[in-house]
Structures are given as structure tokens and as C-alpha cells.
Design an enzyme around this catalytic site. Structure first.
Site, PDB file in Angstrom:
ATOM      1  N   ARG A 267      56.042  -5.076  12.292  1.00 28.85           N
ATOM      2  CA  ARG A 267      57.401  -5.170  11.781  1.00 28.85           C
ATOM      3  C   ARG A 267      58.163  -5.254  13.508  1.00 28.85           C
ATOM      4  O   ARG A 267      58.220  -3.999  14.056  1.00 28.85           O
ATOM      5  CB  ARG A 267      58.662  -4.334  10.856  1.00 28.85           C
ATOM      6  CG  ARG A 267      59.743  -4.784  10.450  1.00 28.85           C
ATOM      7  CD  ARG A 267      59.803  -4.167   9.103  1.00 28.85           C
ATOM      8  NE  ARG A 267      59.215  -3.208   8.433  1.00 28.85           N
ATOM      9  CZ  ARG A 267      59.287  -2.891   7.515  1.00 28.85           C
ATOM     10  NH1 ARG A 267      60.254  -1.723   7.636  1.00 28.85           N
ATOM     11  NH2 ARG A 267      58.545  -1.723   6.896  1.00 28.85           N
TER      12      ARG A 267
ATOM     13  N   SER B  68      61.822  -7.016   4.479  1.00 31.94           N
ATOM     14  CA  SER B  68      61.525  -6.166   3.523  1.00 31.94           C
ATOM     15  C   SER B  68      63.325  -6.351   3.578  1.00 31.94           C
ATOM     16  O   SER B  68      64.054  -6.672   3.375  1.00 31.94           O
ATOM     17  CB  SER B  68      61.062  -5.785   4.192  1.00 31.94           C
ATOM     18  OG  SER B  68      60.840  -4.223   2.472  1.00 31.94           O
ATOM     19  N   HIS B  69      63.490  -4.738   3.766  1.00 36.40           N
ATOM     20  CA  HIS B  69      64.784  -4.117   3.304  1.00 36.40           C
ATOM     21  C   HIS B  69      65.598  -3.311   4.569  1.00 36.40           C
ATOM     22  O   HIS B  69      66.983  -3.421   4.575  1.00 36.40           O
ATOM     23  CB  HIS B  69      65.314  -3.115   2.668  1.00 36.40           C
ATOM     24  CG  HIS B  69      64.103  -1.593   3.197  1.00 36.40           C
ATOM     25  ND1 HIS B  69      62.913  -1.618   3.009  1.00 36.40           N
ATOM     26  CD2 HIS B  69      64.185  -0.392   3.751  1.00 36.40           C
ATOM     27  CE1 HIS B  69      62.264  -0.424   3.516  1.00 36.40           C
ATOM     28  NE2 HIS B  69      63.902   0.475   3.686  1.00 36.40           N
TER      29      HIS B  69
ATOM     30  N   LYS C 130      53.789  -8.671   5.942  1.00 34.85           N
ATOM     31  CA  LYS C 130      52.441  -7.911   5.117  1.00 34.85           C
ATOM     32  C   LYS C 130      51.231  -8.365   5.069  1.00 34.85           C
ATOM     33  O   LYS C 130      51.768  -9.022   4.676  1.00 34.85           O
ATOM     34  CB  LYS C 130      53.451  -7.556   4.221  1.00 34.85           C
ATOM     35  CG  LYS C 130      54.611  -7.006   3.967  1.00 34.85           C
ATOM     36  CD  LYS C 130      55.759  -6.174   3.067  1.00 34.85           C
ATOM     37  CE  LYS C 130      56.959  -5.168   3.663  1.00 34.85           C
ATOM     38  NZ  LYS C 130      57.473  -5.107   1.750  1.00 34.85           N
TER      39      LYS C 130
ATOM     40  N   ASP D  82      65.113  -5.294  -3.904  1.00 31.01           N
ATOM     41  CA  ASP D  82      65.407  -5.459  -2.113  1.00 31.01           C
ATOM     42  C   ASP D  82      65.252  -6.364  -1.899  1.00 31.01           C
ATOM     43  O   ASP D  82      65.142  -7.503  -2.504  1.00 31.01           O
ATOM     44  CB  ASP D  82      64.834  -3.906  -1.300  1.00 31.01           C
ATOM     45  CG  ASP D  82      63.009  -4.248  -0.958  1.00 31.01           C
ATOM     46  OD1 ASP D  82      62.465  -5.116  -2.297  1.00 31.01           O
ATOM     47  OD2 ASP D  82      62.172  -3.788  -0.805  1.00 31.01           O
TER      48      ASP D  82
ATOM     49  N   ASP E 143      62.758  -8.337  -0.409  1.00 30.75           N
ATOM     50  CA  ASP E 143      61.139  -9.376  -0.555  1.00 30.75           C
ATOM     51  C   ASP E 143      60.832  -8.585  -1.566  1.00 30.75           C
ATOM     52  O   ASP E 143      60.404  -8.678  -2.545  1.00 30.75           O
ATOM     53  CB  ASP E 143      60.801  -8.501   0.483  1.00 30.75           C
ATOM     54  CG  ASP E 143      59.768  -7.146   0.895  1.00 30.75           C
ATOM     55  OD1 ASP E 143      61.027  -6.576   0.301  1.00 30.75           O
ATOM     56  OD2 ASP E 143      58.871  -7.241   1.178  1.00 30.75           O
TER      57      ASP E 143
ATOM     58  N   ASP F 189      60.451  -5.906  -3.653  1.00 23.75           N
ATOM     59  CA  ASP F 189      58.921  -5.496  -3.752  1.00 23.75           C
ATOM     60  C   ASP F 189      59.425  -3.999  -4.745  1.00 23.75           C
ATOM     61  O   ASP F 189      58.862  -3.199  -4.724  1.00 23.75           O
ATOM     62  CB  ASP F 189      57.892  -5.781  -2.816  1.00 23.75           C
ATOM     63  CG  ASP F 189      58.121  -4.894  -1.493  1.00 23.75           C
ATOM     64  OD1 ASP F 189      60.026  -4.435  -2.104  1.00 23.75           O
ATOM     65  OD2 ASP F 189      57.210  -4.584  -0.461  1.00 23.75           O
ATOM     66  N   ARG F 190      60.695  -3.465  -4.189  1.00 21.15           N
ATOM     67  CA  ARG F 190      61.555  -2.356  -4.913  1.00 21.15           C
ATOM     68  C   ARG F 190      62.625  -2.139  -5.484  1.00 21.15           C
ATOM     69  O   ARG F 190      63.207  -3.433  -5.290  1.00 21.15           O
ATOM     70  CB  ARG F 190      61.656  -1.311  -3.071  1.00 21.15           C
ATOM     71  CG  ARG F 190      60.757  -0.686  -2.455  1.00 21.15           C
ATOM     72  CD  ARG F 190      60.421  -0.324  -1.334  1.00 21.15           C
ATOM     73  NE  ARG F 190      62.188  -1.259  -0.651  1.00 21.15           N
ATOM     74  CZ  ARG F 190      63.081   0.066   0.248  1.00 21.15           C
ATOM     75  NH1 ARG F 190      63.174   1.170  -1.392  1.00 21.15           N
ATOM     76  NH2 ARG F 190      63.812   0.084   0.233  1.00 21.15           N
TER      77      ARG F 190
ATOM     78  N   HIS G  71      58.693   1.415  -5.267  1.00 24.36           N
ATOM     79  CA  HIS G  71      57.919   0.416  -5.901  1.00 24.36           C
ATOM     80  C   HIS G  71      56.726   1.178  -6.786  1.00 24.36           C
ATOM     81  O   HIS G  71      57.177   2.019  -6.899  1.00 24.36           O
ATOM     82  CB  HIS G  71      56.879   0.905  -4.250  1.00 24.36           C
ATOM     83  CG  HIS G  71      57.246   0.125  -2.616  1.00 24.36           C
ATOM     84  ND1 HIS G  71      57.154  -0.681  -2.584  1.00 24.36           N
ATOM     85  CD2 HIS G  71      57.815   0.803  -1.594  1.00 24.36           C
ATOM     86  CE1 HIS G  71      57.295  -1.445  -1.704  1.00 24.36           C
ATOM     87  NE2 HIS G  71      58.087  -0.084  -0.662  1.00 24.36           N
TER      88      HIS G  71
END
Length: 463
Positions: free
Chosen positions: A19, A107-108, A117, A240, A242, A244-245, A327
Site C-alpha cells: 500500500r 481500503s479505508h 490485497k 468501509d 472496500d 471488508d469491514r 473484519h
């Protein structure tokens, strides 16, 4: 693109992903080198084909093209599964005939970031594997070949799988997508769910014009709280960047934190998997571990980090796991990866099974006072050393310490945690007690330990 070798910005190779800030520490050449390196790994493992997905950030399509270049020149066939949330790529990797997958996502993180990822043969690709991608790039010791590129739109398959066997009841629910990559999937999903649904910011927009897409920070839930109050909804769910949370609020606008969501999800799972191991990270409340035990489950405290938890779930045959950060991982009727959209579907089902009111479930939870996650800057070279010094002193003093991931200290007043972040130059602290006086005592203990190592719990670092 053709490169014979490449050197990454060392800050971009993280514990769980790669990242960086696009144009500064991350660019097309990095994406190409990741493709070449990942192809080399997949080929060594006997694989021939990988899936690639991407989020809605401005830089994602650029990075995708460079990544696909690298993967195909490394001899892999690539199936592009489309713009969407990270769990949609994980789903593609779990169900298509592929040997791995890469999602391009920041992501966030703020809009100027992006990242990668990775999944290899249904397992997380992290830690030393990511460092090895860096070493391979420096030597240019990559596999060679000519792969083919195909497109496969997996979105509808994924949405249908999210609701397969759904038994959730009729609720009035507010949703906040935060302009993240889950928007299109969410719009299709709510059409298939019974009840009344109101969706905020479904449009995928990588500049995040409405608010930062991180539901673990309460200020980012302000619009959702307003929606739930104005329309008198049963509860609200947020994702979030993407997806995933997950984040959630009850009908009164109170935040249902990650460990509280997990305690609700655990109950129906443990009815079907009696005695099952439910995993949570070291930041989770003692109330969660107590609740899992009360329900006849086996609570297991584990290290923070989605890749570490996935590995532990396989090892312990755990049906469900989660982190404070939202998550949530289901292996029960799912594939073991963290998926906020699926967690949302299961949360609605759990609320129905457990009496029909998220507000009532929140009311029944023990009233504890705790700090948010406190993060403060510390020199990279000192962060792990400080935690070791603290552990040594505490053990000499006979304290009740759990060393799973940093120092988690149990006292009559409650517990506190000090751990080094795996991804940033910060120490993370958290404390929880039965009342404010107890919490103040715990914070005093944290400050005392930091002072003995020459640090002050000062300016909090951002994400």
C-alpha cells in the site's frame, strides 16, 4: 511495460498488503513488478490462472492494467472480475477455477492511497511472502511467459450467493456505503432483501465526497445516525471503502462495536456448531470472551490482523471470527474470508433469531467504559522494543499478562492493552473497565509503563 528489475519504496511493503500514496510511494511500475513477482509464486505452486478485481479509486484502473501486464508476462492467464468490493474478489478466488487473486484497493485509506490485497490458493498471502515479492523484484528473478486475459462479470453470482438460504425477516434498515466499492453490489442486494431499505452514498466515487469510508470512527457514522433517526429505522449498517469491514448502529443511534457485532453473530452459529471456537483479536472486550463461553463456545484470543486470523481459523476449524476493526470472518456456510456484505446479511438474520431488535440486544450488553483505540507515534526501531520492556517489567511484578499480541494486562479494575502496529510506526493502546474511576487507574498504568520506557501517551497518530 517491460522492466528487468525493480525496487519498491520500503514503506509500501506492509504486513498484510502492499500500500502507498499513488505517485509518491506507489505507481504503475510497482504494480507491474507485483504482477511479475506474484506470477512467479503462483507458477512455483503449480498454478496457471489468477483473478484480478479493483475498487473505485481514481488510480485503480491504471494500476490494474500494469498489474495484468506483469501477471501475463510472468506466464499467468488473468480473469478480470470487475470493479467491486474486496470480498467479491475473494469470492471469485474461492469459486472460479483460479489459483490466486489480487484486489487493487486502498481500503479505508484516504483517496490518494491505493494498494494490493493478495490470495494464493485460498489462503492469505502476507508477511514474508510480501517481502519476498520485494526481493524478487530487486533481482528480476521472475518467471516468463505469455498469458491470456479474459473478463468475467461475477457481480450477480456474488449477490445471489450473499442471499442464498436467507431467512432474515422484515426490517427497516439504513445503509451507508460511503461511496466505497461495495455500492453496486449493495444496491442489488437490498432489492433481494425483504423489508424497507434506505441507502446512502451508493455511488462509487474514489474521491469520497461525503465522508471518510471508515465505519470504526464514530464521526463517520453521523449521516447514518441521522437517517435512522429521521426515518425511524430499526438499525443502520455501514461499510468501509472496500466493504471488508462492517459498522453498525442500533435504532437509537448507538454504535454496536465490532466485538459486540461478533457476540450477536456468535449466538446462532453456536446453536448450530456447539462448542465451536470463536476467535477475536486482542483488542476485543472481555465481555465478548465471557459471552462466547456462556453460550457454550470456546473463546480464543488471537493476534490482530486479517491474514493472521484467517490462518488461525483454518488451524482451529473455527466457524466464526472477528476483529474490533469490523473484519468479520465466516467459515460457517461461507468461505472463511472477511466480508462485510455477508456479515450484514448474517447480522439481520441473527437479530431476527434473537428476538427481532438490535436495540434490545445492545441494551442487554454489559455497561462497560472503554477508550477508543489510542494510537501514538513512536520510532519504528523502538516500537517492538518498548512492548518487550513493558512485558519484562510486568512479569517481574507478577502482573496477570497475556502475550498473544503485545501486552494485555488483566487487573481487578478491568484490562489494558499495549501493542505495536504491524503496519505503521505507532503503538496502539486500549483499556476497558466497569466505571470511569477504574478506567482512569488503567490509563495511569499505561502512562507509567510508557514513562519507564521514555515515552508519553501524547499526540495520537492518524490511520
Amino acid at each position: 511495460m517491460k522492466l528487468s528489475s525493480h525496487r519498491f519504496d520500503p514503506t509500501s511493503l506492509r504486513e498484510y498488503d502492499i500500500r502507498g500514496i499513488v505517485g509518491k510511494s506507489l505507481g504503475d511500475e510497482d504494480a507491474y513488478a507485483i504482477g511479475r513477482g506474484f506470477a512467479t509464486f503462483v507458477r512455483k505452486a503449480g498454478g496457471t490462472r489468477v483473478a484480478v478485481g479493483w475498487d473505485g479509486r481514481v488510480s485503480s484502473e491504471h494500476l490494474r492494467d500494469a498489474l495484468v501486464d506483469g501477471l501475463t508476462q510472468g506466464g499467468l492467464d488473468v480473469v478480470r472480475t470487475g470493479l467491486g468490493p474486496t470480498p467479491m474478489l475473494y469470492y471469485a478466488e474461492a469459486t472460479l477455477e483460479v489459483d490466486g487473486g489480487i484486489q487493487i484497493t486502498g481500503s479505508h485509506n484516504p483517496a490518494e492511497y491505493n494498494g494490493f490485497k493478495m490470495v494464493l490458493q485460498h489462503g492469505p498471502f502476507f508477511g514474508e511472502d510480501i517481502q519476498a515479492i520485494g526481493k524478487l523484484a530487486e533481482t528480476g528473478d521472475w518467471s516468463e511467459g505469455e498469458g491470456q486475459v479474459t473478463d468475467f462479470d461475477i457481480e450477480d453470482d456474488y449477490v445471489n450467493r450473499l442471499v442464498a438460504g436467507y431467512a432474515g425477516g422484515e426490517f427497516k434498515i439504513g445503509w451507508d456505503n460511503g461511496n466505497g466499492a461495495g455500492g453496486r453490489v449493495l444496491e442489488k442486494l437490498v432489492k433481494l432483501l425483504p423489508g424497507e431499505h434506505h441507502v446512502l452514498y451508493a455511488e462509487i466515487d474514489g474521491s469520497f465526497p461525503n465522508h471518510h469510508p471508515d465505519p470504526t470512527e464514530e464521526k463517520n457514522l453521523a449521516d447514518l445516525k441521522k437517517l435512522v433517526a429521521e426515518k425511524n429505522l430499526d438499525f443502520g449498517i455501514a461499510f468501509d471503502g472496500d466493504a471488508d469491514r462492517i459498522g453498525a448502529i442500533d435504532g437509537l443511534g448507538r454504535v454496536v462495536w465490532g466485538d459486540q457485532i461478533l457476540s450477536i453473530l456468535a449466538e446462532p452459529v453456536l446453536r448450530e456448531v456447539p462448542g465451536g471456537t470463536i476467535i477475536a483479536d486482542v483488542k476485543a472486550s472481555q465481555a465478548l470472551y465471557d459471552r462466547v463461553a456462556e453460550l457454550g463456545g470456546t473463546p480464543l484470543m488471537w493476534k490482530t490482523g486479517h491474514s493472521l486470523i484467517k490462518v488461525k481459523m483454518k488451524e482451529t476449524d473455527s466457524p466464526l471470527a472477528g476483529e474490533m476493526s469490523g473484519h468479520i470472518f465466516f467459515r460457517h456456510n461461507w468461505y472463511g474470508f472477511d466480508d462485510a456484505l455477508y456479515a450484514a446479511v448474517r447480522l439481520i438474520q441473527a437479530v431476527r433469531v434473537l428476538g427481532g431488535s438490535l436495540t434490545a440486544l445492545k441494551d442487554k450488553m454489559p455497561a462497560l467504559v472503554n477508550t477508543p483505540e489510542m494510537r501514538f507515534q513512536v520510532d519504528e526501531s523502538r516500537k517492538f522494543a518498548v512492548v518487550d520492556e513493558v512485558l519484562d517489567r510486568l512479569e517481574k511484578a507478577g502482573a496477570d499478562v497475556n502475550r498473544t499480541d503485545g501486552a494485555r494486562v488483566n487487573t481487578p479494575d478491568g484490562w489494558w492493552l499495549l501493542r505495536a502496529s504491524n503496519t505503521q510506526d505507532v503503538l496502539v493502546a486500549r483499556a476497558e473497565a466497569k466505571d470511569q474511576a477504574g478506567l482512569d487507574k488503567l490509563l495511569g498504568q499505561i502512562d507509567e509503563q510508557l514513562a519507564l520506557s521514555g515515552l508519553v501517551r501524547g499526540e495520537q497518530a492518524g490511520h
